[in-house]
Design a protein around this motif. Structure first.
Motif, PDB file in Angstrom:
ATOM      1  N   LYS A  50      65.427  55.648  42.598  1.00 34.91           N
ATOM      2  CA  LYS A  50      66.281  56.298  41.610  1.00 34.91           C
ATOM      3  C   LYS A  50      65.596  57.516  41.017  1.00 34.91           C
ATOM      4  N   LEU A  51      66.397  58.374  40.421  1.00 35.63           N
ATOM      5  CA  LEU A  51      65.935  59.518  39.649  1.00 35.63           C
ATOM      6  C   LEU A  51      66.514  59.388  38.242  1.00 35.63           C
ATOM      7  N   VAL A  52      65.784  59.901  37.266  1.00 34.76           N
ATOM      8  CA  VAL A  52      66.230  59.816  35.875  1.00 34.76           C
ATOM      9  C   VAL A  52      66.418  61.213  35.312  1.00 34.76           C
ATOM     10  N   VAL A  53      67.535  61.407  34.609  1.00 33.43           N
ATOM     11  CA  VAL A  53      67.909  62.712  34.051  1.00 33.43           C
ATOM     12  C   VAL A  53      68.141  62.582  32.558  1.00 33.43           C
ATOM     13  N   TRP A  54      67.692  63.578  31.809  1.00 33.31           N
ATOM     14  CA  TRP A  54      68.024  63.680  30.396  1.00 33.31           C
ATOM     15  C   TRP A  54      69.031  64.813  30.224  1.00 33.31           C
ATOM     16  N   GLU A  55      70.212  64.463  29.748  1.00 40.74           N
ATOM     17  CA  GLU A  55      71.322  65.396  29.571  1.00 40.74           C
ATOM     18  C   GLU A  55      71.546  65.664  28.088  1.00 40.74           C
ATOM     19  N   ASP A  56      72.220  66.744  27.794  1.00 40.73           N
ATOM     20  CA  ASP A  56      72.542  67.124  26.426  1.00 40.73           C
ATOM     21  C   ASP A  56      73.533  66.131  25.812  1.00 40.73           C
ATOM     22  N   THR A  57      73.481  66.010  24.497  1.00 43.69           N
ATOM     23  CA  THR A  57      74.370  65.092  23.784  1.00 43.69           C
ATOM     24  C   THR A  57      75.842  65.416  24.052  1.00 43.69           C
ATOM     25  N   ASP A  58      76.616  64.389  24.346  1.00 45.53           N
ATOM     26  CA  ASP A  58      78.061  64.482  24.578  1.00 45.53           C
ATOM     27  C   ASP A  58      78.440  65.288  25.820  1.00 45.53           C
ATOM     28  N   LYS A  59      77.490  65.516  26.702  1.00 51.04           N
ATOM     29  CA  LYS A  59      77.803  66.285  27.916  1.00 51.04           C
ATOM     30  C   LYS A  59      77.737  65.416  29.184  1.00 51.04           C
ATOM     31  N   GLY A  60      77.466  64.127  29.011  1.00 49.08           N
ATOM     32  CA  GLY A  60      77.367  63.250  30.168  1.00 49.08           C
ATOM     33  C   GLY A  60      78.649  63.167  30.969  1.00 49.08           C
ATOM     34  N   ILE A  61      79.779  63.416  30.318  1.00 50.11           N
ATOM     35  CA  ILE A  61      81.063  63.374  30.999  1.00 50.11           C
ATOM     36  C   ILE A  61      81.119  64.375  32.156  1.00 50.11           C
ATOM     37  N   ALA A  62      80.393  65.470  32.010  1.00 50.69           N
ATOM     38  CA  ALA A  62      80.370  66.475  33.073  1.00 50.69           C
ATOM     39  C   ALA A  62      79.348  66.145  34.148  1.00 50.69           C
ATOM     40  N   LEU A  63      78.349  65.354  33.794  1.00 51.22           N
ATOM     41  CA  LEU A  63      77.283  65.020  34.736  1.00 51.22           C
ATOM     42  C   LEU A  63      77.667  63.874  35.667  1.00 51.22           C
ATOM     43  N   LYS A  64      78.496  62.962  35.205  1.00 48.34           N
ATOM     44  CA  LYS A  64      78.837  61.775  35.988  1.00 48.34           C
ATOM     45  C   LYS A  64      79.404  62.102  37.372  1.00 48.34           C
ATOM     46  N   PRO A  65      80.380  62.998  37.497  1.00 49.26           N
ATOM     47  CA  PRO A  65      80.915  63.289  38.832  1.00 49.26           C
ATOM     48  C   PRO A  65      79.854  63.869  39.772  1.00 49.26           C
ATOM     49  N   LYS A  81      70.451  59.704  30.421  1.00 52.76           N
ATOM     50  CA  LYS A  81      70.718  59.411  29.019  1.00 52.76           C
ATOM     51  C   LYS A  81      70.844  60.727  28.278  1.00 52.76           C
ATOM     52  N   GLU A  82      71.564  60.690  27.162  1.00 53.00           N
ATOM     53  CA  GLU A  82      71.831  61.900  26.396  1.00 53.00           C
ATOM     54  C   GLU A  82      70.873  62.013  25.215  1.00 53.00           C
ATOM     55  N   LEU A  83      70.343  63.232  25.041  1.00 49.68           N
ATOM     56  CA  LEU A  83      69.462  63.544  23.910  1.00 49.68           C
ATOM     57  C   LEU A  83      69.812  64.946  23.421  1.00 49.68           C
ATOM     58  N   GLY A  84      69.495  65.235  22.177  1.00 48.99           N
ATOM     59  CA  GLY A  84      69.742  66.570  21.652  1.00 48.99           C
ATOM     60  C   GLY A  84      68.939  67.615  22.415  1.00 48.99           C
ATOM     61  N   MET A  85      69.625  68.587  22.995  1.00 50.50           N
ATOM     62  CA  MET A  85      68.949  69.550  23.858  1.00 50.50           C
ATOM     63  C   MET A  85      68.070  70.525  23.084  1.00 50.50           C
ATOM     64  N   ALA A  86      68.478  70.897  21.899  1.00 51.18           N
ATOM     65  CA  ALA A  86      67.775  71.943  21.165  1.00 51.18           C
ATOM     66  C   ALA A  86      66.350  71.550  20.788  1.00 51.18           C
ATOM     67  N   ASP A  87      66.131  70.266  20.517  1.00 47.82           N
ATOM     68  CA  ASP A  87      64.788  69.858  20.082  1.00 47.82           C
ATOM     69  C   ASP A  87      64.360  68.490  20.597  1.00 47.82           C
ATOM     70  N   LYS A  88      65.272  67.541  20.644  1.00 46.69           N
ATOM     71  CA  LYS A  88      64.904  66.160  20.963  1.00 46.69           C
ATOM     72  C   LYS A  88      64.324  66.023  22.376  1.00 46.69           C
ATOM     73  N   ILE A  89      64.939  66.668  23.362  1.00 41.83           N
ATOM     74  CA  ILE A  89      64.454  66.542  24.732  1.00 41.83           C
ATOM     75  C   ILE A  89      63.033  67.075  24.857  1.00 41.83           C
ATOM     76  N   ARG A  90      62.793  68.240  24.309  1.00 39.73           N
ATOM     77  CA  ARG A  90      61.460  68.830  24.369  1.00 39.73           C
ATOM     78  C   ARG A  90      60.432  67.942  23.667  1.00 39.73           C
ATOM     79  N   ASP A  91      60.769  67.501  22.463  1.00 41.53           N
ATOM     80  CA  ASP A  91      59.824  66.691  21.688  1.00 41.53           C
ATOM     81  C   ASP A  91      59.561  65.342  22.345  1.00 41.53           C
ATOM     82  N   GLN A  92      60.620  64.744  22.910  1.00 43.51           N
ATOM     83  CA  GLN A  92      60.456  63.446  23.549  1.00 43.51           C
ATOM     84  C   GLN A  92      59.654  63.566  24.841  1.00 43.51           C
ATOM     85  N   LEU A  93      59.825  64.671  25.544  1.00 41.03           N
ATOM     86  CA  LEU A  93      59.076  64.883  26.783  1.00 41.03           C
ATOM     87  C   LEU A  93      57.582  65.012  26.491  1.00 41.03           C
ATOM     88  N   ARG A  94      57.245  65.605  25.370  1.00 39.60           N
ATOM     89  CA  ARG A  94      55.840  65.711  24.975  1.00 39.60           C
ATOM     90  C   ARG A  94      55.203  64.338  24.796  1.00 39.60           C
TER      91      ARG A  94
END
Length: 430
Positions: A50-65, A81-94
């Motif tokens: 499997k591969l894991v992706v972090w998508e922007d909040t409320d945008k998973g609907i576009a990623l599923k297809p 999974k969805e995370l806030g793109m502006a800051d959460k993804i970057r901070d969580q990746l750290r």
């Protein structure tokens, strides 16, 4: 004896020739794609479960297809999974990267690329030219740092000209025409045109359109030593900005941190005929009952387009993935024309895919078409870490210009001096 010797010598010669050829064959690269994520030699690249992706909040609907079609084609499960793109993804990746819990692919705003690459969170990707040619040149430029590609674009946004059709029949073609209309319409608490020109994100449009620039681009890389925010063109752009304030065409209430809310309020109450704003503001305008028209920004007095800042959201392969080949394949797949179109239809995020600009799904959508067209003139926000030193000094300079406390040349000179000092202090040269 001679015959036997001749046969023996011939045999030695043949063996020698074969031996000489052997290493050459082994020295040939098996498949350069295995290390850089490109190419089609899937049989030699082990597939992960499997591969894991972090998508922007409320945008998973576009990623599923896109995920479903990728799983069907390649037989690799994809989780997101969805995370806030502006800051959460970057901070969580750290945090998750060094801990061994990082995803394979993340989405980020392009202006964060320089910083996260410097921190070792993303890795360079290499794709075929045919993939790069799918996208607009500026959107690919936005995904680059120090001359290397770190992602593929998924969506773009930039300020456009938005007007109230009840107060303005059509969008003017030039800022001179808009200026004339604004002087006629601005009276008794009503305004013809409003813009947050004390905010550098918006002020960059006229400043760059007149010839200013943040950092000079040299061979695909931004030169932090060459700041063009107080050159002749930048000063002309600031003088253009100043007249809207000095002549009372903008209210004093739209200066400073509360300016955005004040401007939105005036427009949504029907007290402003037009504004410079982004597509993110459209839903609120429609909810307020405003019949809006959307167009590219009118051309500047020098005949050049307003060179707005452009933000590009992209997909990136993390430095922590154990499957860079397949992670890159996933990035290519979810940004292709078919999936980009699905994303627009489900989220209204505008893809910088060249073939879709003329597609009816965008061409028949007034707002999407305006953003797509304006993006052709737009400049990606600089994504090098030194850009962090630009926003504050420029905001201070623009506010003193807007309030008449300083002349454009002096204000910009001070801003550039501060920017350069802060860069030298906070970003020591390597």
């Amino acid at each position: 004896m001679k015959k036997s010797l001749s046969f023996f010598m011939m045999l030695v010669l043949v063996i020698g020739m074969l031996a000489a050829c052997g290493p050459q064959r082994e020295a040939q690269p098996e498949n350069t794609d295995k290390d850089n994520g490109t190419g089609e030699n899937k049989a030699e690249e082990p597939k992960p479960e499997k591969l894991v992706v972090w998508e922007d909040t409320d945008k998973g609907i576009a990623l599923k297809p896109a995920i479903e079609s990728f799983e069907k084609e390649y037989g690799i499960k994809v989780e997101f999974k969805e995370l806030g793109m502006a800051d959460k993804i970057r901070d969580q990746l750290r945090l998750d990267g060094p801990a061994g819990n990082a995803p394979d692919v993340v989405t980020l705003p392009h202006d964060q690329i320089g910083q996260v690459v410097t921190e070792g969170l993303l890795q360079e990707i290499k794709v075929e030219d045919s993939v790069l040619e799918t996208f607009t040149e500026s959107s690919i430029t936005a995904q680059m740092f120090d001359g290397k590609l770190y992602g593929l674009p998924k969506a773009t946004e930039t300020p456009v000209f938005i007007y109230n059709k009840a107060l303005m029949e059509k969008a003017p073609e030039t800022m001179d025409e808009l200026y004339t209309q604004a002087k006629e319409l601005t009276t008794g608490g009503q305004y013809g045109f409003l813009a947050l020109f004390d905010n550098f994100y918006f002020a960059h449009g006229p400043i760059a359109g007149m010839g200013g620039y943040v950092f000079k681009e040299n061979d695909g890389a931004l030169d932090r030593e060459d700041v063009g925010l107080n050159n002749e063109g930048a000063v002309e752009g600031a003088e253009f900005i100043q007249k809207w304030y000095s002549e009372g065409l903008f209210p004093k209430g739209i200066i400073g941190e509360s300016g955005g809310a004040a401007m939105d309020g005036l427009f949504n109450e029907g007290k402003a005929a037009s504004v410079m704003n982004g597509p993110w503001a459209l839903q609120g305008m429609k909810d307020a009952g405003i019949d809006v028209g959307v167009s590219v920004m009118p051309k500047l007095p020098n005949g050049e387009p307003v060179k707005t800042f452009m933000g590009v959201k992209g997909w990136h392969v993390t430095a922590f993935t154990k499957n860079p080949y397949w992670a890159t394949k996933l990035v290519e797949h979810i940004t292709n024309e078919e999936n980009a179109k699905i994303r627009f239809e489900t989220t209204q995020e505008i893809p910088p895919v060249k073939s879709l600009i003329e597609d009816p799904v965008i061409a028949d959508n007034e707002a999407a078409k305006a953003v797509a067209e304006q993006s052709q003139y737009a400049v990606p926000m600089p994504n090098i870490p030194e850009m962090a030193e630009v926003w504050g000094p420029m905001a201070s300079a623009l506010q003193t210009i807007a309030t008449g406390k300083a002349e454009p040349k002096a204000a910009l000179d001070d801003a550039v001096k501060t920017i350069k000092t802060n860069i030298e202090t906070n970003h020591p040269a390597k």
